[in-house]
Enzyme design. Structure first.
Site, PDB file in Angstrom:
ATOM      1  CG  ASP A 109      -0.128  -0.307   2.504  1.00  0.00           C
ATOM      2  OD1 ASP A 109       1.091  -0.088   2.506  1.00  0.00           O
ATOM      3  OD2 ASP A 109      -0.734  -0.753   3.494  1.00  0.00           O
ATOM      4  CD  GLU A 131       0.438  -6.924   2.812  1.00  0.00           C
ATOM      5  OE1 GLU A 131       1.413  -7.580   3.229  1.00  0.00           O
ATOM      6  OE2 GLU A 131       0.266  -5.734   3.087  1.00  0.00           O
ATOM      7  CD  GLU A 145       0.739   4.081   4.734  1.00  0.00           C
ATOM      8  OE1 GLU A 145      -0.114   4.798   5.306  1.00  0.00           O
ATOM      9  OE2 GLU A 145       1.954   4.302   4.801  1.00  0.00           O
ATOM     10  CG  HIS A 216       7.427   3.440  10.124  1.00  0.00           C
ATOM     11  ND1 HIS A 216       7.168   2.146  10.493  1.00  0.00           N
ATOM     12  CD2 HIS A 216       6.798   3.621   8.941  1.00  0.00           C
ATOM     13  CE1 HIS A 216       6.435   1.566   9.567  1.00  0.00           C
ATOM     14  NE2 HIS A 216       6.181   2.426   8.615  1.00  0.00           N
ATOM     15  NE  ARG A 218       4.151   9.403   4.810  1.00  0.00           N
ATOM     16  CZ  ARG A 218       4.863  10.325   4.186  1.00  0.00           C
ATOM     17  NH1 ARG A 218       4.481  11.569   4.182  1.00  0.00           N
ATOM     18  NH2 ARG A 218       5.964  10.001   3.531  1.00  0.00           N
ATOM     19  CG  HIS A 249      11.563   5.116   9.121  1.00  0.00           C
ATOM     20  ND1 HIS A 249      11.971   6.210   8.403  1.00  0.00           N
ATOM     21  CD2 HIS A 249      10.819   4.374   8.280  1.00  0.00           C
ATOM     22  CE1 HIS A 249      11.497   6.129   7.177  1.00  0.00           C
ATOM     23  NE2 HIS A 249      10.793   5.007   7.066  1.00  0.00           N
TER      24      HIS A 249
HETATM   25  C1  UD1 Z   1       6.909   4.442   3.530  1.00  0.00           C
HETATM   26  C2  UD1 Z   1       5.495   4.014   3.153  1.00  0.00           C
HETATM   27  C3  UD1 Z   1       4.844   3.273   4.323  1.00  0.00           C
HETATM   28  C4  UD1 Z   1       5.729   2.131   4.809  1.00  0.00           C
HETATM   29  C5  UD1 Z   1       7.117   2.690   5.140  1.00  0.00           C
HETATM   30  C6  UD1 Z   1       8.038   1.589   5.591  1.00  0.00           C
HETATM   31  C7  UD1 Z   1       4.326   5.535   1.640  1.00  0.00           C
HETATM   32  C8  UD1 Z   1       3.417   6.708   1.543  1.00  0.00           C
HETATM   33  N1  UD1 Z   1       4.684   5.163   2.878  1.00  0.00           N
HETATM   34  O1  UD1 Z   1       6.763   5.408   4.581  1.00  0.00           O
HETATM   35  O2  UD1 Z   1       3.623   2.733   3.890  1.00  0.00           O
HETATM   36  O3  UD1 Z   1       5.168   1.560   5.980  1.00  0.00           O
HETATM   37  O4  UD1 Z   1       7.651   3.314   3.972  1.00  0.00           O
HETATM   38  O5  UD1 Z   1       9.263   2.064   6.023  1.00  0.00           O
HETATM   39  O6  UD1 Z   1       4.706   4.996   0.631  1.00  0.00           O
HETATM   40  N2  UD1 Z   1      14.620   7.858   4.528  1.00  0.00           N
HETATM   41  C9  UD1 Z   1      15.992   7.823   4.406  1.00  0.00           C
HETATM   42  N3  UD1 Z   1      16.573   6.645   3.960  1.00  0.00           N
HETATM   43  C10 UD1 Z   1      15.857   5.537   3.663  1.00  0.00           C
HETATM   44  C11 UD1 Z   1      14.465   5.609   3.813  1.00  0.00           C
HETATM   45  C12 UD1 Z   1      13.866   6.770   4.230  1.00  0.00           C
HETATM   46  O7  UD1 Z   1      16.688   8.772   4.674  1.00  0.00           O
HETATM   47  O8  UD1 Z   1      16.433   4.511   3.282  1.00  0.00           O
HETATM   48  C13 UD1 Z   1      13.953   9.114   4.998  1.00  0.00           C
HETATM   49  C14 UD1 Z   1      13.922  10.221   3.982  1.00  0.00           C
HETATM   50  O9  UD1 Z   1      14.079  11.448   4.641  1.00  0.00           O
HETATM   51  C15 UD1 Z   1      12.503  10.168   3.453  1.00  0.00           C
HETATM   52  C16 UD1 Z   1      11.768   9.751   4.691  1.00  0.00           C
HETATM   53  O10 UD1 Z   1      12.630   8.826   5.330  1.00  0.00           O
HETATM   54  O11 UD1 Z   1      12.091  11.404   2.943  1.00  0.00           O
HETATM   55  C17 UD1 Z   1      10.386   9.195   4.527  1.00  0.00           C
HETATM   56  O12 UD1 Z   1      10.324   8.175   3.543  1.00  0.00           O
HETATM   57  P1  UD1 Z   1       8.936   7.949   2.749  1.00  0.00           P
HETATM   58  O13 UD1 Z   1       9.158   6.875   1.753  1.00  0.00           O
HETATM   59  O14 UD1 Z   1       8.430   9.255   2.290  1.00  0.00           O
HETATM   60  O15 UD1 Z   1       7.890   7.483   3.820  1.00  0.00           O
HETATM   61  P2  UD1 Z   1       7.921   6.425   4.984  1.00  0.00           P
HETATM   62  O16 UD1 Z   1       7.449   7.139   6.175  1.00  0.00           O
HETATM   63  O17 UD1 Z   1       9.210   5.703   5.060  1.00  0.00           O
END
Ligand code: UD1
Length: 404
Positions: A109, A131, A145, A216, A218, A249
């Protein structure tokens, strides 16, 4: 909507399957499927990653030995949902033109899934949703999601529902039953592939009760996450034989309250994200799990670990019904009360700590592969996943217990 397979393709030619994923949990759940498709001569499997996450995705790719043929590398620090969607959509457009897959697959999702489904629809390429059918019936929780999975279901041809409840959700929304396959969840395939490896062997520390915490989401950013941190601090103080491990995270918004409230506590380890085998090892050593993550909610019951779900809703009620998970929300007092009960009432702990597997049996990837062959007119429909019989559920509802 069931878009049929283009049967002009000679049966001797393998089906080109393009799995797309972007975040760490998707990678865990897609890795066993990718490896199975790559090993089978009936498929030509080409992997595309959006890399919506960078570092933590790469950890999992390396662990499962997967080198994507296409890597969009879209991640930006502090990315917005609109940025992820547009960058993924544009990038996938080019990948689809080059690969010309018979079917595209994506799991779950996330924004990557929605973009993959939409790009497939624009190219009129059939899309298979791994899923499929999870719902909270609350459009903004989890956010975004629930929006992503609802929209995705509208433009999916093959729905791989992990559980009977997920299948029923799809039927309720008018999805054609011919396009739904009850497969179990691939997360259990991943877990079973790792849990008995020699490198996953662990010894518990005598006299210590380990609590694994992950958070983690949102909808928990800000105050709810601070409540979670304060609750954990209180629990650890109250029970001197406990220790907490909390892999964080990478997002700085998620880290800030955790570091501020828990950073100095000698019995709380705030760690970098762990690779999969290390996380499985912590789960095997743990006494209790507090989490808002979907995958951990599915893995912990398989290991006989009670789970307190740090959310107001869950799209995974099967663990709650089986009596191994409880929805506690994000109020500090509720979390402390539920955790305290589990840490002080041995009988209660025992009723919640039986191992059950409502989510899968390790055969989900095999069923998905078979479903794709069936859809292409190349094999029988796979047998439905049937969970092993479960013990009777714990009588009271989680919220009754929280409020008791
Ligand atoms: C995303 C998914 C969520 C999932 C989660 C798992 C969406 C909207 N959300 O949320 O469903 O549960 O992933 O982790 O698709 N970042 C890093 N390095 C990384 C990963 C993330 O620095 O390897 C930081 C970055 O600042 C990035 C932020 O995390 O902007 C958020 O990542 P994002 O993919 O926007 O959303 P998640 O909260 O991780």
């Amino acid at each position: 909507m069931v878009l049929s397979f283009d049967s002009s393709k000679p049966i001797t030619e393998p089906l080109t399957v393009l799995p797309i994923f972007g975040t760490r949990p998707e990678a865990v759940k897609m890795a066993p499927l990718v490896n199975l498709l790559k090993a089978r001569p009936e498929f030509h499997c080409v992997v595309g990653v959006t890399a919506q996450h960078r570092q933590i995705l790469d950890q999992i790719l390396e662990f499962f030995n997967i080198t994507p043929e296409h890597d969009l590398n879209i991640m930006l620090a502090g990315q917005t949902l609109a940025e992820i969607t547009t960058r993924a959509l544009t990038g996938l457009d080019d990948v689809f033109k080059e690969v010309q897959p018979d079917i595209v697959l994506a799991q779950g999702d996330t924004t990557t899934v929605l973009a993959a489904a939409l790009a497939s629809a624009y190219h009129k390429i059939p899309f298979g949703h791994v899923e499929a059918g999870l719902r909270t019936d609350n459009l903004y929780d989890p956010f975004p999601e629930e929006i992503n999975r609802r929209l995705t279901s509208q433009i999916t041809q093959l729905h791989f529902a992990p559980t009977q409840m997920a299948r029923e959700n799809l039927l309720r929304e008018g999805v054609d039953s011919k396009g739904i396959f009850l497969t179990g969840n691939t997360v259990i395939d991943a877990l079973l592939q790792v849990v008995n490896r020699p490198e996953a062997a662990v010894e518990k520390t005598p006299g210590e009760r380990l609590i694994l915490v992950t958070t983690h989401r949102r909808e928990n950013w800000g105050k709810p996450q601070e409540n979670i941190a304060l609750a954990l601090h209180e629990i650890i103080e109250k029970f001197p034989d406990t220790r907490a491990v909390l892999p964080m995270h990478p997002n700085p918004i998620v880290r800030e309250p955790l570091q501020r409230v828990l950073g100095q506590h000698p019995r709380v380890e705030l760690t970098e994200p762990m690779d999969y085998v290390d996380l499985v090892k912590v789960m095997k050593r743990a006494h209790l799990v507090l989490t808002d993550s979907g995958g951990v909610q599915e893995e912990a019951p398989a290991l006989g670990l009670p789970v307190l779900v740090l959310r107001g809703t869950t799209e995974r009620p099967e663990g709650v019904h089986a009596g191994t998970a409880k929805l506690v929300g994000t109020r500090r007092e509720d979390i402390v009360q539920q955790a305290s009960r589990l840490l002080s009432d041995a009988d209660y702990y025992t009723t919640m700590s039986h191992a059950v597997n409502p989510y899968g049996d390790g055969g989900a990837c095999e069923r998905i592969a078979q479903a794709i062959l069936h859809w292409a007119g190349r094999g029988e429909r796979p047998q439905d996943f049937t969970p092993a019989p479960q013990p009777p559920p714990v009588p009271s509802s989680p919220l009754d217990l929280v409020r008791a």
